[in-house]
Design a protein around this motif. Structure first.
Motif: not given
Ligand SMILES: NC(=O)C1=CN([C@@H]2O[C@H](COP(=O)(O)OP(=O)(O)OC[C@H]3O[C@@H](n4cnc5c(N)ncnc54)[C@H](O)[C@@H]3O)[C@@H](O)[C@H]2O)C=CC1
Ligand SMILES: Nc1nc(O)c(N)c(N[C@@H]2O[C@H](COP(=O)(O)O)[C@@H](O)[C@H]2O)n1
Length: 248
Positions: A4-14, A152-156, A158-170
């Motif tokens: 998955e791409a990181s940093g989804r802020t547009d709502g939880a999955p249905a 479950d592999v989540v992309v968060a 570019g070169n290093r895990v972006d923790l803010r985006g990763a936490l948004a995914d979690l």
């Protein structure tokens, strides 16, 4: 492979296929950091092998803390050094989670920019869900090996895990309480990003020393704008002291 791409802020999955309750995204999760250090602030010796600092009372407290959380996170340095399982050990605590309608075990999360988690790592076993956060620059075959191992592999990032985006995914996956157990690189990055709400440090009666031994917060370190910690509690446990802080 679920990559998955990181940093989804547009709502939880249905519908959430992974067992986490569905709830509105970005209701900011609570992040607790817990670690055990020597009196000189070391997480381990310069050999970076797992060091038993906590005693039975503190390990029981840590087990209760894990059981109260939706996910437990470490950096890949800790996986490579300790091969932790990050599971709740006490069967009664597992039963209490189930009685609350939760999964028996919290999910395990590894911040692993370059997908270095060994496929046979304990943290990927089938005792609980495993999420590995990788950077986008990581070749697909590395991530595919983790996926094949059940993660479950989540992309968060570019070169290093972006923790803010990763936490948004979690957060979007339903993680409301995240416990972080280390190590020092990950803990520093979380403080640097202003993502920590609570810090508990068990200080064991042990002096380790060593300029290269990992400490509670490594990374580049702060030179100003130090995190704003407020001492909330001090408790004697085993032969050490538990320090509890809230983070402004
Ligand atoms: N006494 C205790 O409570 C604990 C002790 N430890 C000890 O700590 C040591 C491991 O700590 P470290 O080497 O600091 O490794 P770490 O567990 O903090 O992992 C660091 C790695 O995480 C990955 N990572 C991905 N995104 C990152 C980001 N945004 N920021 C920082 N790291 C990111 C990088 O690959 C980095 O090398 C071991 O010796 C272990 O035994 C670890 C946990 C708890
Ligand atoms: N709270 C605490 N006290 C210590 O003395 C420790 N060495 C650690 N280490 C952390 O616990 C993880 C091991 O977990 P499992 O028992 O395998 O579930 C280890 O990786 C560190 O994160 N913690």
């Amino acid at each position: 492979m679920r990559r998955e791409a990181s940093g989804r802020t547009d709502g939880a999955p249905a519908a959430n296929p992974n067992g986490f309750p569905v709830r509105p995204a970005m209701a900011r999760m609570h992040v607790l950091v817990n670690a055990a250090t020597s009196v000189d602030g070391k997480l381990a010796s310069r050999r970076r092998e797992q060091l038993t600092i906590s005693g039975p009372e503190d390990f029981a407290r840590v087990d209760r803390l894990r059981a109260s959380c939706d996910a437990v996170m470490v950096g890949v340095g800790t996986v490579l050094a300790d091969d932790p399982s990050l599971t709740v050990k006490d069967d009664d605590l597992v039963a209490e989670r189930e009685a609350r309608g939760e999964s028996p075990q919290p999910a395990r999360v590894v911040a692993d920019s370059h997908a270095r988690t060994p496929p046979d790592a304990a943290v990927l076993d089938d005792r609980a869900r495993s999420v590995v956060l990788v950077a986008d620059a990581e070749p697909d075959e590395h991530a595919a090996a983790l996926d094949a191992a059940g993660a479950d592999v989540v992309v968060a990032g570019g070169n290093r895990v972006d923790l803010r985006g990763a936490l948004a995914d979690l957060d979007a996956m339903g993680v409301e309480r995240l416990m972080v157990e280390g190590g020092g690189e990950l803990i520093f990055s979380l403080f640097e990003a202003g993502l920590v709400d609570e810090l508990t440090v068990y200080v064991g009666s042990l002096l380790v020393g060593g300029r290269d031994a990992p400490t509670l917060a490594d990374g580049d370190g702060f030179v100003s704008d130090f995190p704003d910690l407020e001492l909330a509690d001090v408790e004697r446990l085993d032969d050490g002291v538990l320090l509890s802080y809230t983070v402004a």
